[in-house]
Design a protein around this motif. Structure first.
Motif, PDB file in Angstrom:
ATOM      1  N   ASN A   1       0.831  -1.213   0.000  1.00  0.00           N
ATOM      2  CA  ASN A   1       0.000   0.000   0.000  1.00  0.00           C
ATOM      3  C   ASN A   1       0.866   1.264   0.000  1.00  0.00           C
ATOM      4  N   GLU A   2       1.956   1.225   0.788  1.00  0.00           N
ATOM      5  CA  GLU A   2       2.863   2.372   0.836  1.00  0.00           C
ATOM      6  C   GLU A   2       3.510   2.601  -0.535  1.00  0.00           C
ATOM      7  N   GLY A   3       3.863   1.508  -1.211  1.00  0.00           N
ATOM      8  CA  GLY A   3       4.464   1.627  -2.535  1.00  0.00           C
ATOM      9  C   GLY A   3       3.520   2.281  -3.518  1.00  0.00           C
ATOM     10  N   ARG A   4       2.239   1.882  -3.458  1.00  0.00           N
ATOM     11  CA  ARG A   4       1.234   2.500  -4.334  1.00  0.00           C
ATOM     12  C   ARG A   4       1.143   4.012  -4.069  1.00  0.00           C
ATOM     13  N   ARG A   5       1.128   4.368  -2.773  1.00  0.00           N
ATOM     14  CA  ARG A   5       0.980   5.786  -2.417  1.00  0.00           C
ATOM     15  C   ARG A   5       2.173   6.612  -2.894  1.00  0.00           C
ATOM     16  N   PHE A   6       3.361   6.037  -2.797  1.00  0.00           N
ATOM     17  CA  PHE A   6       4.545   6.777  -3.242  1.00  0.00           C
ATOM     18  C   PHE A   6       4.527   7.023  -4.753  1.00  0.00           C
ATOM     19  N   LEU A   7       4.073   6.059  -5.511  1.00  0.00           N
ATOM     20  CA  LEU A   7       3.993   6.248  -6.959  1.00  0.00           C
ATOM     21  C   LEU A   7       2.975   7.331  -7.302  1.00  0.00           C
ATOM     22  N   GLU A   8       1.863   7.356  -6.584  1.00  0.00           N
ATOM     23  CA  GLU A   8       0.845   8.392  -6.793  1.00  0.00           C
ATOM     24  C   GLU A   8       1.415   9.767  -6.425  1.00  0.00           C
ATOM     25  N   SER A   9       2.124   9.832  -5.282  1.00  0.00           N
ATOM     26  CA  SER A   9       2.717  11.092  -4.827  1.00  0.00           C
ATOM     27  C   SER A   9       3.722  11.624  -5.845  1.00  0.00           C
ATOM     28  N   MET A  10       4.479  10.716  -6.381  1.00  0.00           N
ATOM     29  CA  MET A  10       5.481  11.100  -7.377  1.00  0.00           C
ATOM     30  C   MET A  10       4.838  11.774  -8.581  1.00  0.00           C
ATOM     31  N   LYS A  11       3.755  11.190  -9.047  1.00  0.00           N
ATOM     32  CA  LYS A  11       3.092  11.676 -10.259  1.00  0.00           C
ATOM     33  C   LYS A  11       2.293  12.956 -10.017  1.00  0.00           C
ATOM     34  N   TYR A  12       1.553  12.995  -8.932  1.00  0.00           N
ATOM     35  CA  TYR A  12       0.574  14.068  -8.765  1.00  0.00           C
ATOM     36  C   TYR A  12       1.017  15.166  -7.793  1.00  0.00           C
ATOM     37  N   GLU A  13       1.817  14.797  -6.795  1.00  0.00           N
ATOM     38  CA  GLU A  13       2.264  15.819  -5.842  1.00  0.00           C
ATOM     39  C   GLU A  13       3.529  16.509  -6.328  1.00  0.00           C
ATOM     40  N   TYR A  14       4.456  15.719  -6.897  1.00  0.00           N
ATOM     41  CA  TYR A  14       5.738  16.293  -7.341  1.00  0.00           C
ATOM     42  C   TYR A  14       5.845  16.430  -8.857  1.00  0.00           C
TER      43      TYR A  14
END
Length: 957
Positions: free
Chosen positions: A702-715
């Motif tokens: 779950n953490e891995g999924r969140r990091f990929l999302e953060s990478m794309k949309y937050e940064y």
């Protein structure tokens, strides 16, 4: 606001306008109107005194009064015009000088006046109007020596020394006698042309005519020899001078020594000036300050500064500028700024000296701040300032400021200058703006070797290697001589493309042209290493006669880059024996070698060396130490080094996150990532890759999924194929194979070989034949040149006992000229790294090793119930053969040697180049329990810490 000038004038007859070429031009561009009568008769000082004050307005008013109140005699007329013309010349007031010329003609003052005509030649020469000076000179029916001297001086002043020499030869042919004032101008022309032969001839004439004893003539001869780079001749003449009471003589020699890099001689002469009780002037101080060329002369420079403060020259702008430049060379910009801000007035050189000083000392942000201060003060940046600001913007990465100064250069027509163009190309290269860089380069009206070198280097450094090679071909067609910098840049491009044929071609060119200096030799070693040709690199290294630290570092890096870490360590030891002191770059390379071998003792030795030599642990050194300790299995030491670094950059944070990930500390890696964000350090692609890797090896789906999302949309960072592969690996390890497959099919970009490899690896672990078949086919289609892919596919088929397919894959691999990397393990014992291959018997203690391994296996079978799991032997062989294959795995040989040669209870650290098999993994757990040995093993995937029969990976790797 322009001043109005009042000078009496009579109407100019039309025949004068038609016959006199200078007046034609004046009439076409009418001067300021000249009033006939004075506005108000007033008592004024003499015209000569007024001209000495330097006010053109007052001088013209006084000239008006002179004509209005009396009929001046020829003598007073000559004196009046002469004074005003001299003032116009000193002020370079060409338009006003032309008005006076016109008035002289209308008042008939020029009729038969050689004196005033000569004064006109002087005035036009000083105002930079050489054509008008020539017209007046050529129109004179009679000329005195003063007239000839005026014209010769005009040529020299206006950068036409050949004209001076031609006129001098005409004088000699015509038999016109020279006077003492002729010699300085002619000698200056010889110096400008560096024509020593002609200068020596004039020197001989001065001796013959008896003028060499005149101080200013002797000074001019000394100056000529120095300009012609004959310092010995200049010094001999200087030493023969009977009296040296004129400081100008000393200035010539001090300046000559200073400009020729002979600083000690220059400063010694400055000391003699003071001993002779001569008063130094502006030129003395400037020449002496310029001799203080670097920080080794700081004491002398400060002494000269103290002498300046005691004199009346501390407020002189030229001396102050020289002081600023000197302190900038010393790297003391605080002292330079103190001088600058205490000046009464600044010129362009003052501002530029400060700007270039900031840039030369790496204070780029301060340079940009000073530039804005300069603009606020109303100082318009000139060419020199623009080049400095471009450099500061480029090196600080300030794109906005760089584009602003580019716009300013375009607006003011400075962008067509060659140096500005080269600087802009370099700036956009550093901004990674290839498009803008090419645009600037293509629009440059003129290009030199620096232009081509800069654009080629820009492409090579930004990964545009093919374009760099294309430009290199164009350079060769332009018939431009290649320099060392350009060849170094093109070698970098060849290195990026791994074009060994092009490297050999350029190597041959270097040999043919005799360009093999040390820089290029080191570059050749480096590029052969990057292209994987270790033999060529080693041969080139051996041929270098005088090796410097870069030579050794290049060869060490070559070994490290090509997986020859043992050879790198041996060469590093030899380097120290030859007395070459390693620098930070060589230490980073050797730390990498120690890390790749997990050679902890070697790594600790290098760390100790860093401490003893007083290296500051920051940047790449700190990162390399953290990485070395992590890859040697001591995460605690990595953490200690990390914690002691005050200024942690993004690379260091990423290295520590990765260290935790490879040791299976996923939660700790995530905590570090969050701490990094709290420090306002924005993660980049590599940082996200490290944290996703950590999640993958700790099963944090779950953490891995969140990091990929953060990478794309937050940064707003577009994921690389490696990021997608990490998530696929994470889902696959958690046995979410269908989800992983759907994720691959739904990817926004085309899945790469890395992604399919991750999916295939998961299918092998969880025995998913259907998806495994799809992934295997895709993998071999997309990356048919990677032997590791064939091995993975073959292993998947072998696990399913599809021996025919296994054989087919191996045949395809062989047909493509590919070989499987053999299993290899190594262990550091007694400050030496011992390497073992599978079923290896080459070690000197091979018999004892196999005997020890047999006893270990026997004990584990008896006490721990160990039974060889032959399913991990992916070969079509009999059971007995499979068991023997397992017993001969390289990591078991390394463990057996470690247990044979170290005291009981000692921890063992083993490194393996491939993934540890399931049977060996179980074998290691049992050793850690029944022999009470902690084992730290690094395989191709991660670290395994075996202790008390348990592995840190949780049996998922």
């Amino acid at each position: 606001m322009r001043l109005r000038y009042y000078v009496m004038a009579a109407p100019i007859p039309s025949f004068y306008l038609n016959c006199h070429p200078v007046l034609k031009k004046i009439h076409q561009n009418p001067p300021l109107k000249i009033s006939k009568f004075p506005l108000k008769p007033v008592e004024t000082p003499s015209l000569r005194e007024i001209c000495k004050r330097g006010s053109l307005n007052e001088a013209f008013q006084s000239l008006t009064d002179l004509f209005a109140n009396q009929r001046p005699s020829q003598f007073s007329l000559d004196e009046a015009y002469s004074s005003v013309l001299e003032l116009c010349g000193s002020k370079k007031a060409l338009s006003e000088g032309q008005q006076v010329h016109a008035h002289m003609i209308t008042s008939n003052a020029l009729f038969n006046s050689v004196f005033l005509s000569t004064r006109l030649v002087f005035m036009y020469g000083k105002c930079g109007c050489l054509v008008d000076a020539e017209k007046v000179f050529d129109g004179m029916p009679y000329k005195t020596i003063f007239t000839w001297n005026a014209m010769i001086g005009a040529y020299v002043t206006n950068g036409e020394p050949l004209g001076s020499l031609e006129l001098y030869r005409e004088m000699r042919v015509s038999g016109i006698p020279l006077d003492a004032c002729t010699f300085p101008c002619i000698l200056k022309a010889c110096g400008l042309l560096k024509d020593r032969r002609c200068g020596a001839e004039v020197h001989g004439l001065a001796i013959k005519e008896g003028y060499v004893s005149i101080v200013f003539v002797a000074n001019s001869i000394v100056g000529m020899y120095t300009k012609c780079n004959d310092l010995n001749g200049a010094r001999q003449l200087f030493d023969r001078m009977p009296e040296k009471e004129d400081v100008v003589s000393w200035n010539s020699m001090i300046s000559a020594y200073s400009s020729n890099g002979q600083s000690i001689d220059a400063l010694r002469l400055f000391g003699e000036v003071q001993k002779a009780s001569l008063a130094p002037n502006t030129y003395t101080f400037v020449a002496a300050l310029q001799a203080c060329e670097d920080s080794s002369f700081i004491k002398q420079g400060m002494f000269i500064h103290a002498t300046v403060l005691k004199s009346t020259y501390y407020i002189n702008v030229f001396v102050a500028n020289a002081l600023i430049a000197m302190y900038a060379r010393f790297g003391k910009m605080g002292e330079a700024a103190n001088i600058f801000y205490n000046m009464d007035d600044w010129d362009a050189i003052s501002w530029n000296s400060m700007l270039s000083g900031f840039v030369q000392n790496g204070l780029y942000h301060e340079a940009l701040q000073f530039y804005h201060e300069m603009r606020d003060a109303g100082q318009k940046p000139d060419l020199v300032a623009v080049i400095s600001i471009i450099a500061a913007s480029a090196r600080s990465g300030n794109t906005l400021n760089g584009m602003q100064i580019h716009a300013y250069a375009m607006k003011n027509g400075l962008d067509s200058d060659l140096q500005v163009g080269n600087s802009l190309v370099d700036m956009y290269a550093k901004f990674c703006s290839i498009k803008y860089m090419d645009c600037i380069f293509d629009k440059m009206p003129d290009k030199d070797v620096v232009s081509w070198t800069t654009v080629i280097a820009g492409h090579a450094q930004n990964g545009s290697h093919s374009r760099a090679l294309q430009l290199f071909r164009e350079v060769q067609l332009e018939d431009i001589d290649l320099d060392v910098m350009m060849i170094s840049s093109i070698l970098l491009a060849c290195s990026g493309l791994k074009l060994i044929s092009s490297v050999k071609e350029i190597h041959s060119y270097i040999i043919r042209k005799g360009l093999s200096d040390l820089v290029l030799q080191n570059g050749i070693v480096d590029v052969y290493g990057e292209c994987g040709n270790v033999d060529y690199a080693a041969r080139m290294f051996e041929l270098i006669e005088f090796k410097d630290v870069v030579s050794w570092t290049s060869m060490i890096s070559c070994y490290v880059h090509n997986g020859l870490a043992n050879e790198a360590l041996e060469l590093f030891h030899l380097m120290k024996e030859t007395g070459v002191e390693p620098d930070s770059i060589s230490l980073v390379s050797i730390l990498s070698a120690a890390a790749s071998l997990s050679a902890l003792k070697k790594g600790k030795e290098i760390h100790g060396f860093l401490i003893r030599k007083g290296y500051v642990l920051e940047g790449s050194l700190a990162t390399s130490l953290v990485d070395m300790y992590a890859r040697c299995g001591t995460l605690e030491k990595s953490r200690d080094v990390f914690n002691c670094i005050r200024n942690k950059d993004l690379v260091l944070w990423t290295s520590m996150i990765n260290a935790n990930g490879m040791h299976g500390r996923g939660r700790a890696a995530i905590d570090l990532f969050r701490r990094m964000e709290d420090e306002s350090i924005a993660p980049d692609h590599i940082a996200f890759l490290a944290v996703l890797y950590a999640c993958s090896h700790s099963g944090l789906m779950n953490e891995g999924r969140r990091f990929l999302e953060s990478m794309k949309y937050e940064y707003q960072l577009e994921p690389w194929p490696e990021h997608y592969a990490c998530l696929v690996d994470l889902l696959g390890r958690a046995n979410h194979l269908e989800e992983a497959y759907q994720f691959v099919k739904g990817m926004e970009v085309e899945p790469t070989a890395e992604v399919w490899c991750a999916l295939l690896g998961a299918c092998q672990i969880h025995s998913n034949k259907e998806l495994g078949e799809i992934a295997a086919q895709k993998l071999l289609e997309m990356d048919p040149e990677n032997p590791g892919n064939y091995v993975l596919v073959s292993n998947v088929y072998a696990a399913e006992r599809r021996w025919k397919d296994v054989e087919e894959v191996r045949m395809r691999m062989k047909a493509n000229g590919l070989k499987k990397n053999p299993g290899c393990s190594w262990i550091e014992v007694g400050n030496k790294v011992h390497t073992f291959m599978a079923r290896d018997k080459s070690h000197p203690e091979s018999y004892e090793i196999y005997l020890k391994l047999s006893k270990i296996t026997e004990k584990l079978a008896k006490e721990g119930g160990y039974v060889a799991q032959t399913k991990f032997v992916l070969h079509n062989a009999k059971e007995e053969e499979k068991v023997q294959m397992l017993y001969g795995h390289s990591e078991r040989l390394a463990i057996a040697y470690g247990m044979l040669t170290t005291p009981e209870g000692t921890s063992l650290r083993i490194t393996k180049n491939l993934r540890v098999c399931g049977d060996c993994h179980n074998f290691c757990k049992l050793i850690s329990k029944f022999f009470e040995r902690e084992l730290v093993m690094r395989d191709a995937n991660r670290f395994h810490h075996f202790k008390g029969g348990v592995c840190s990976c949780g049996d998922v790797w």
